[in-house]
Enzyme design. Structure first.
Site, mmCIF file in Angstrom:
data_model
loop_
_atom_site.group_PDB
_atom_site.id
_atom_site.type_symbol
_atom_site.label_atom_id
_atom_site.label_comp_id
_atom_site.label_asym_id
_atom_site.label_seq_id
_atom_site.Cartn_x
_atom_site.Cartn_y
_atom_site.Cartn_z
ATOM 1 N N LYS A 9 4.394 -44.921 -43.351
ATOM 2 C CA LYS A 9 4.739 -45.493 -44.657
ATOM 3 C C LYS A 9 5.661 -46.702 -44.519
ATOM 4 O O LYS A 9 6.021 -47.313 -45.517
ATOM 5 C CB LYS A 9 5.425 -44.445 -45.538
ATOM 6 N N LYS B 222 8.781 -46.498 -43.371
ATOM 7 C CA LYS B 222 10.147 -46.056 -43.692
ATOM 8 C C LYS B 222 10.831 -45.523 -42.437
ATOM 9 O O LYS B 222 10.182 -44.924 -41.585
ATOM 10 C CB LYS B 222 10.129 -44.915 -44.720
#
Length: 133
Positions: A44, A46
């Site tokens: 993602k 992140k």
């Protein structure tokens, strides 16, 4: 028994997370929280401050949470809803509309975020204060 599920990274656990869990738990009997693994977060884009195991341990210590499971991919939500007999899928309002397709399996709710707090804001403030004494 009514079972609720939610998903997230839940890094730098704060009172906004507590309030989300409290409101979700008030909707039923059992709250399951799926915490994003480090590998899934990487997909993602992140990066969490705490690793998956640490975040899962912190979330498991919250009195509103009955079970913590790993979130490893986007597609697992449908499988989890069926396998875990989920009645309510709940997320913060920042995800409004993104999971409406799950409403054919269970009730989907989006809860307003707690004002004046976010992990992104905490990280930003900590970075801005770095070097200050």
């Amino acid at each position: 028994m009514k079972t609720i599920i939610t998903y997230g990274t839940f890094d730098l656990f704060h009172f906004g997370h507590v309030r989300l869990f409290q409101r979700l738990k008030a909707m039923g009997d059992r709250l399951i929280v799926c915490v994003s693994t480090d590998e899934f977060n990487a997909k993602k884009g992140k990066v969490a401050f705490f690793n998956y195991q640490q975040r899962a341990e912190i979330i498991a210590a919250c009195r509103y949470v009955d079970l913590v499971l790993p979130e490893t991919n986007w597609e697992q939500k449908r499988e989890d809803i069926e396998k875990l007999d989920i009645d309510i899928f709940g997320m913060g309002s920042d995800w409004q509309g993104k999971f409406d397709d799950l409403s054919n399996q269970c009730k989907v709710v989006y809860l307003d975020r707690t004002g004046n707090i976010s992990t992104t804001e905490i990280k930003s403030n900590l970075g801005a204060n770095q070097g200050r004494s």
